[in-house]
Design a protein around this motif. Structure first.
Motif, PDB file in Angstrom:
ATOM      1  N   LEU A 130       0.829  -1.195   0.000  1.00 17.29           N
ATOM      2  CA  LEU A 130       0.000   0.000   0.000  1.00 17.29           C
ATOM      3  C   LEU A 130       0.870   1.255   0.000  1.00 17.29           C
ATOM      4  CD1 LEU A 130      -2.787   1.412   0.402  1.00 17.29           C
ATOM      5  CD2 LEU A 130      -2.400   1.185   2.862  1.00 17.29           C
ATOM      6  N   GLY A 131       0.619   2.150  -0.951  1.00 17.33           N
ATOM      7  CA  GLY A 131       1.386   3.387  -1.058  1.00 17.33           C
ATOM      8  C   GLY A 131       2.526   3.331  -2.036  1.00 17.33           C
ATOM      9  N   HIS A 144       7.160   7.435   4.032  1.00 19.93           N
ATOM     10  CA  HIS A 144       6.620   8.098   5.219  1.00 19.93           C
ATOM     11  C   HIS A 144       5.777   7.120   6.049  1.00 19.93           C
ATOM     12  CE1 HIS A 144       8.274  11.545   3.270  1.00 19.93           C
ATOM     13  NE2 HIS A 144       7.403  11.485   2.265  1.00 19.93           N
ATOM     14  N   VAL A 145       4.536   7.517   6.359  1.00 18.35           N
ATOM     15  CA  VAL A 145       3.714   6.682   7.232  1.00 18.35           C
ATOM     16  C   VAL A 145       3.339   5.371   6.544  1.00 18.35           C
ATOM     17  CG1 VAL A 145       1.528   7.722   6.487  1.00 18.35           C
ATOM     18  CG2 VAL A 145       1.715   6.723   8.772  1.00 18.35           C
ATOM     19  N   PHE A 146       3.214   5.393   5.208  1.00 17.97           N
ATOM     20  CA  PHE A 146       2.942   4.151   4.476  1.00 17.97           C
ATOM     21  C   PHE A 146       4.090   3.168   4.640  1.00 17.97           C
ATOM     22  CE2 PHE A 146       0.324   7.250   2.179  1.00 17.97           C
ATOM     23  CZ  PHE A 146      -0.893   6.592   2.143  1.00 17.97           C
ATOM     24  N   PHE A 180      -4.305   3.606  12.325  1.00 16.06           N
ATOM     25  CA  PHE A 180      -4.690   2.201  12.389  1.00 16.06           C
ATOM     26  C   PHE A 180      -5.226   1.723  11.043  1.00 16.06           C
ATOM     27  CE2 PHE A 180      -7.979  -1.042  13.363  1.00 16.06           C
ATOM     28  CZ  PHE A 180      -7.138  -2.032  13.851  1.00 16.06           C
ATOM     29  N   VAL A 181      -6.005   2.576  10.369  1.00 14.55           N
ATOM     30  CA  VAL A 181      -6.532   2.208   9.041  1.00 14.55           C
ATOM     31  C   VAL A 181      -5.386   1.979   8.066  1.00 14.55           C
ATOM     32  CG1 VAL A 181      -7.842   3.062   7.060  1.00 14.55           C
ATOM     33  CG2 VAL A 181      -8.752   3.336   9.361  1.00 14.55           C
ATOM     34  N   LEU A 182      -4.351   2.824   8.122  1.00 15.15           N
ATOM     35  CA  LEU A 182      -3.203   2.624   7.241  1.00 15.15           C
ATOM     36  C   LEU A 182      -2.460   1.334   7.589  1.00 15.15           C
ATOM     37  CD1 LEU A 182      -1.680   6.216   6.951  1.00 15.15           C
ATOM     38  CD2 LEU A 182      -3.111   4.992   5.304  1.00 15.15           C
ATOM     39  N   LEU A 183      -2.402   1.006   8.872  1.00 10.88           N
ATOM     40  CA  LEU A 183      -1.698  -0.207   9.288  1.00 10.88           C
ATOM     41  C   LEU A 183      -2.407  -1.449   8.775  1.00 10.88           C
ATOM     42  CD1 LEU A 183       0.478  -1.694  10.950  1.00 10.88           C
ATOM     43  CD2 LEU A 183      -1.063  -1.514  12.932  1.00 10.88           C
ATOM     44  N   SER A 210       6.365  -1.736   6.950  1.00  6.91           N
ATOM     45  CA  SER A 210       7.421  -2.414   7.708  1.00  6.91           C
ATOM     46  C   SER A 210       6.858  -3.157   8.915  1.00  6.91           C
ATOM     47  CB  SER A 210       8.468  -1.399   8.164  1.00  6.91           C
ATOM     48  OG  SER A 210       9.092  -0.785   7.055  1.00  6.91           O
ATOM     49  N   LEU A 211       5.883  -2.544   9.583  1.00  5.62           N
ATOM     50  CA  LEU A 211       5.278  -3.201  10.746  1.00  5.62           C
ATOM     51  C   LEU A 211       4.534  -4.471  10.340  1.00  5.62           C
ATOM     52  CD1 LEU A 211       3.897  -0.140  12.773  1.00  5.62           C
ATOM     53  CD2 LEU A 211       5.780  -1.661  13.421  1.00  5.62           C
ATOM     54  N   ARG A 212       3.767  -4.388   9.256  1.00  4.49           N
ATOM     55  CA  ARG A 212       3.018  -5.571   8.807  1.00  4.49           C
ATOM     56  C   ARG A 212       3.961  -6.690   8.394  1.00  4.49           C
ATOM     57  NH1 ARG A 212      -0.141  -1.710   6.170  1.00  4.49           N
ATOM     58  NH2 ARG A 212       0.946  -2.123   4.203  1.00  4.49           N
TER      59      ARG A 212
END
Length: 702
Positions: free
Chosen positions: A74-75, A110-112, A205-208, A117-119
């Motif tokens: 995503l992104g 950025h936030v994406f 949270f939605v982006l995550l 990376s977290l996922r």
């Protein structure tokens, strides 16, 4: 409605121009990924915004490669080369791009990038260290990341009606918003600050978890509730849901055609409107806590079932019970898993929290596997509008039988009449429920434990009724071979269950057309070896590799044994270039020996390829049974059938617009003296060769 219609009318000219620009056999397009990147049996799938000569346009991308490139998330911005096919006017994407190559030009930034990376880190570094299905399922339960879920576990989750637990819903969003609101309140923040912080955390949270339809619906409802709190107003759940649906459809009218959005909104509406009366009805026989525990999943199933029936010909028979068993464990896995995902910068905390989350996650996975393994876990149902309407009618009957009719707002004179009507309706509904349960139990028994008792035991060849397609089972002693899977995995499962076939020693996929290979998911966990015909692309092999560890290409001269019977592939030659992958390179097999009559299986070979078999002397002697090529199409070489002189001709065929079986093909078979058995009129067909060659039909001709 006016706003939605105006949006569609305003967007339609640009969408049509983009659709025409993309409807081409060769395309190179830049796409910004806007959804989760999912692995499907047919490759990698995602959606995004494509730059075309007519401007930006939404597209769906289906990539035939094996592993997605690094950075595809995503992104990201990617360059895609392949071919595009225009979508229908009612679809959200203007076109589907079948990609040959996908090149990531810009990874998520950025936030994406942090969310990606977290996922990925949660799957690769945290949950991968946890054992079994519990570790595979944990990322899905907590952040909706299902890339680690195996095809077998995914099938079990769907069969037990638990797949919604891996789709982030309102409960997840409410939990995140509630934690953020409580934490900011503990720090002394005012109401306005608390609402702003909660909304910001919700957006992150939605982006995550990636903005899927169910996530967007849940997040919008949470945002509306927070804004109402900011304004000092309280709204009912139904009002919040209604406003959220209106806002989202005004912004994106094509959500109305999204099954994910329909299921999410309908399930929420069911919980708000249907759960209370069902719980009150159950309270007549059980404590309130138990009544509510049953009413919640039952309400969701009654409302969502008709929608699922529009695209799936199955009903999860044990879904309500499975949700009751797994339900209490899901929130714990969600909360602990989310903490473990966010705590990755602190490896000790992340691994410790993930270990705690593994237990409820494993409980959910084991529940799914247990209920999916029960007889008739997936009850066959009508697909499409008929299935949806009939299942909705069943839902109404069940609801009235349990909850009764709503209280009437009429005068005292009419009240007694209304009460009598309500009691009569409830009694009739209870009788209808008893009838449905009786018929359903009998059908489940005949389709499950007692299924083998509904067909003769002495058979060696079975032509399954799987619709317009081929699926033939050959049994010799204790071993079984399968030739093709048909177009419908559920239909194949029903056939195998009825035949009492639990495991398959070798399956042959003659070629990869959908009417011969789309049922491959039915073989997962039950087939040892798959032998396949030429594949046009590497992605065609993905469903076979998901079903079996031993997958190999077939070619002329390959041979083996199934019990006392011997099989040999006659066509095509290993390096043939006479025909492209497809009908004319279908595997052609002969098999026979023991109690199996000598049988020739012709796949979808056309007349030209059949002529080569005859002229080259590849087919020798006569055959007891022939599987007629290409569902009895007109494209046959009569001399082949005259040479082999079959005693029985099997035609795998269903409802179709091709005119199969063609009268000319039937005339060829009649001249050869063959007895014709066809699955569209005869249903399941069994052939045995004990004392004499015999044919049994499920639906004998009049």
């Amino acid at each position: 409605m006016g706003t939605v219609a105006a949006h569609v009318a305003a967007a339609q000219p640009g969408r049509e121009a983009a659709r025409q620009a993309l409807d081409t056999a060769a395309v190179e397009v830049v796409v910004e990924v806007a959804t989760k990147v999912e692995q499907t049996p047919w490759g990698t799938r995602f959606a995004g915004s494509a730059r075309t000569s007519a401007g930006e346009a939404p597209v769906t991308v289906q990539w035939r490669g094996d592993d997605p490139p690094i950075g595809l998330d995503l992104g990201a911005r990617v360059v895609i080369t392949g071919e595009a096919e225009a979508s229908g006017p009612g679809e959200a994407a203007v076109a589907t791009v079948f990609a040959d190559e996908v090149s990531v030009t810009e990874s998520p930034a950025h936030v994406f990038g942090v969310a990606s990376s977290l996922r990925r880190g949660f799957v690769a570094d945290v949950s991968s260290s946890l054992p079994g299905a519990g570790g595979d399922l944990l990322p899905g339960l907590s952040v909706g990341e299902t890339s680690a879920v195996t095809p077998e576990l995914d099938a079990a989750m769907k069969a037990s009606s638990l797949s919604h637990l891996t789709a982030v819903s309102g409960s997840n969003c409410a939990l995140v918003v509630g934690l953020a609101f409580a934490a900011s309140a503990a720090c002394g923040a005012g109401r306005r600050t608390r609402v702003v912080i909660a909304l910001a955390v919700l957006g992150l949270f939605v982006l995550l978890v990636t903005p899927e339809a169910s996530v967007i619906r849940a997040a919008t409802m949470s945002a509306i509730a927070m804004l109402a709190l900011l304004l000092g107003r309280r709204g009912s759940g139904v009002a919040v849901l209604s406003l959220a649906v209106v806002v989202l459809l005004a912004m994106d009218p094509w959500l109305a055609a999204s099954y994910g959005f329909l299921l999410s909104a309908s399930a929420t509406g069911a919980l708000l409107l249907l759960t209370p009366p069902l719980a009150r009805g159950f309270e007549r026989w059980m404590p309130r806590v138990v009544a509510l525990a049953i009413a919640v999943p039952l309400a969701a199933q009654l409302v969502c079932g008709p929608i699922i029936a529009l695209f799936a010909s199955e009903v999860a028979l044990y879904g309500v019970v499975a949700n009751i068993v797994a339900g209490p464990a899901a929130p714990a896995a969600t909360v602990l898993g989310l903490i473990a995902c966010l705590a990755q910068p602190l490896p000790l905390l992340a691994s410790g929290t993930a270990a705690l989350a593994w237990l409820p996650s494993a409980w959910v996975a084991r529940t799914a596997e247990t209920f999916a393994g029960l007889p008739s876990a997936r009850l066959g149902w009508w697909e499409g509008a008929l299935g949806g309407v009939t299942l909705a009618l069943v839902g109404v009957i069940v609801t009235v039988a349990i909850a009764g009719l709503p209280a009437s707002r009429v005068g005292e004179r009419s009240r007694s009449r209304w009460v009598r009507l309500a009691v009569m309706a409830q009694r009739l509904s209870a009788g209808a429920v008893a009838l449905i349960l009786g018929v359903g139990t009998g059908t489940a028994a005949l389709g499950g434990i007692a299924a083998p008792l509904t067909a003769p035991r002495e058979w060696s060849i079975a032509l399954c009724d799987v619709g317009q397609g081929d699926a033939i089972v050959i049994r010799s002693g204790a071993q079984v071979a399968l030739i093709d899977t048909g177009p419908d995995a559920a239909a194949l499962r029903r056939c195998l269950s009825r035949l009492g076939v639990d495991s398959i020693d070798v399956a042959f996929i003659t070629h990869f057309d959908m009417d011969h290979a789309a049922g491959l998911p039915a073989l997962e966990g039950r087939v040892a070896t798959i032998v396949h015909g030429p594949a046009e692309r590497e992605a065609d092999l993905a469903p076979a590799r998901a079903a079996a560890d031993d997958v190999r290409a077939g070619h002329a001269g390959m041979h083996g044994r199934v019990g006392e019977a011997s099989w040999r592939i006659l066509w095509p030659a290993g390096e043939t270039r006479a025909f492209p992958p497809g009908n004319d390179t279908s595997l052609v097999l002969e098999i026979g020996g023991g109690a199996v009559p000598r049988t020739l299986l012709l796949g979808d070979l056309g007349a030209d390829a059949q002529r080569i078999l005859v002229d080259g002397g590849t087919v020798a002697g006569t055959f007891d049974v022939v599987k007629v090529s290409h569902h009895g199409s007109r494209d046959q070489f009569p001399a082949l059938y005259e040479r082999i002189r079959p005693r029985v001709a099997l035609i795998g065929v269903g409802e179709n617009d091709y005119g199969h079986p063609h009268p000319d093909a039937l005339a060829v078979l009649a001249r050869s003296g063959a007895v014709v058995a066809r699955s569209d009129t005869d249903g399941l067909v069994l052939v045995s060769d004990t004392e004499r060659l015999a044919v049994w039909r499920d639906e004998p001709p009049p």
